[in-house]
Design an enzyme around this catalytic site. Structure first.
Site, PDB file in Angstrom:
ATOM      1  N   SER A  59       0.802  -1.227   0.000  1.00  0.00           N
ATOM      2  CA  SER A  59       0.000   0.000   0.000  1.00  0.00           C
ATOM      3  C   SER A  59       0.833   1.274   0.000  1.00  0.00           C
ATOM      4  O   SER A  59       0.303   2.355  -0.262  1.00  0.00           O
ATOM      5  CB  SER A  59      -0.936   0.013   1.209  1.00  0.00           C
ATOM      6  OG  SER A  59      -0.216   0.130   2.414  1.00  0.00           O
ATOM      7  N   LYS A 132       0.899   4.699   6.756  1.00  0.00           N
ATOM      8  CA  LYS A 132       0.377   5.538   5.676  1.00  0.00           C
ATOM      9  C   LYS A 132       1.031   6.913   5.753  1.00  0.00           C
ATOM     10  O   LYS A 132       1.764   7.229   6.683  1.00  0.00           O
ATOM     11  CB  LYS A 132      -1.149   5.710   5.792  1.00  0.00           C
ATOM     12  CG  LYS A 132      -1.956   4.420   5.894  1.00  0.00           C
ATOM     13  CD  LYS A 132      -2.010   3.636   4.591  1.00  0.00           C
ATOM     14  CE  LYS A 132      -2.851   2.374   4.747  1.00  0.00           C
ATOM     15  NZ  LYS A 132      -2.805   1.520   3.530  1.00  0.00           N
TER      16      LYS A 132
END
Length: 293
Positions: A59, A132
């Site tokens: 990701s 993230k």
């Protein structure tokens, strides 16, 4: 070294015993002791200062690849809040879908290895541990898209430096899944951050799972440390320096890379260890120079 002699010119036996008692430990005794001390230091550093995290998914590609290990500064957010553009490790809320975790080891050696890895911070992350990039902070207004770009407080982001593969812009937004690049305007609530993965095509992030409480943030990932050929720092991209502050926030310049303790935290344990070793050496030399009573 001055020695005390008996009347017949021989060395006093008391002083011989005193010299023997001051001899260094043999290596076979000293080595296990050093290993225990090093392990205890690693546990303390992992608990309070730094922790290594394994990257389990794609990701954050191509910034972070599967199998990379990053160092996470666990104290920087004790003195300030996360800033836009920083890469953070956090625990997902109930809305965040758990990551697929590897099967736990079944044999004794595997269980021991995993326990030791957890203690020193080199094991795989848990199902609810995510990494993230911070796109918005409390009060920011974020939406997509302006000519295909994410907009923060009215300013489109130039994300070409870190987004390698974006989501398709033609798909309609869906609040329950992150397949589309488009999403409606979000005002980041107080005490929370809006995070997104750099590999937008596969990242499940705040677009569909909601913002993350700052209290859930473990720390800032500031360096790739493994594999060795991937060694690099994780700075804040320049595009975040041009963003205005949210209207509810006090006016002031936006720092490009606000990390007052990131590098210092990495140096402190090494410096402390070297200082202890140097002090030990000085004490040993001082004992060698001391006059016998």
């Amino acid at each position: 070294m001055v020695q005390m002699l008996d009347e017949d010119g021989t060395v006093d036996p008391l002083h011989r015993r005193s010299r023997r008692s001051r001899r260094q430990m043999p290596l076979w005794q000293e080595l296990p002791l050093l290993l225990v001390v090093a392990f205890c230091l690693a546990v303390l550093i992992r608990t309070f200062l730094l922790q290594a995290f394994f990257i389990p998914s794609g990701s954050m590609e191509d910034t972070l690849l599967i199998g990379d290990r990053v160092l996470v500064n666990k104290v920087v957010y004790d003195v300030r809040d996360p800033a836009r553009g920083e890469v953070v490790v956090f625990r997902g809320t109930d809305r965040w879908v758990a990551q697929e975790a590897p099967a736990p080891p079944t044999n004794f050696a595997g269980k021991v290895g995993r326990t030791l890895g957890d203690l020193v911070g080199i094991s795989r992350p848990g199902e609810k541990d995510f990494i993230k990039r911070v796109i918005g902070v409390p009060g920011d207004r974020i939406w997509c898209c302006d000519d295909g770009r994410v907009v923060v407080n009215g300013v489109p982001l130039d994300e070409r430096a870190y987004v390698s593969e974006d989501s398709p812009v033609e798909l309609p937004p869906n609040p329950k899944e992150c397949r589309s690049r488009q999403f409606t305007e979000v005002v980041v609530p107080p005490g929370q951050i809006f995070v997104m993965g750099d590999h937008r095509l596969v990242s499940q992030d705040a677009r569909c799972q909601g913002p993350v409480p700052i209290d859930n943030v473990v720390g800032r990932a500031f360096m790739i440390v493994w594999p060795s050929q991937r060694w690099a720092t994780l700075p804040v991209p320049q595009t975040f320096a041009d963003l205005p502050q949210p209207k509810a926030a006090p006016a002031g310049p936006v720092p490009v890379d606000p990390d007052p303790v990131g590098g210092v935290v990495l140096i402190l344990p090494v410096t402390a260890t070297l200082s202890v070793l140097a002090s030990s050496g000085r004490l040993r030399r001082a004992r060698g120079r001391r006059l016998l009573p």
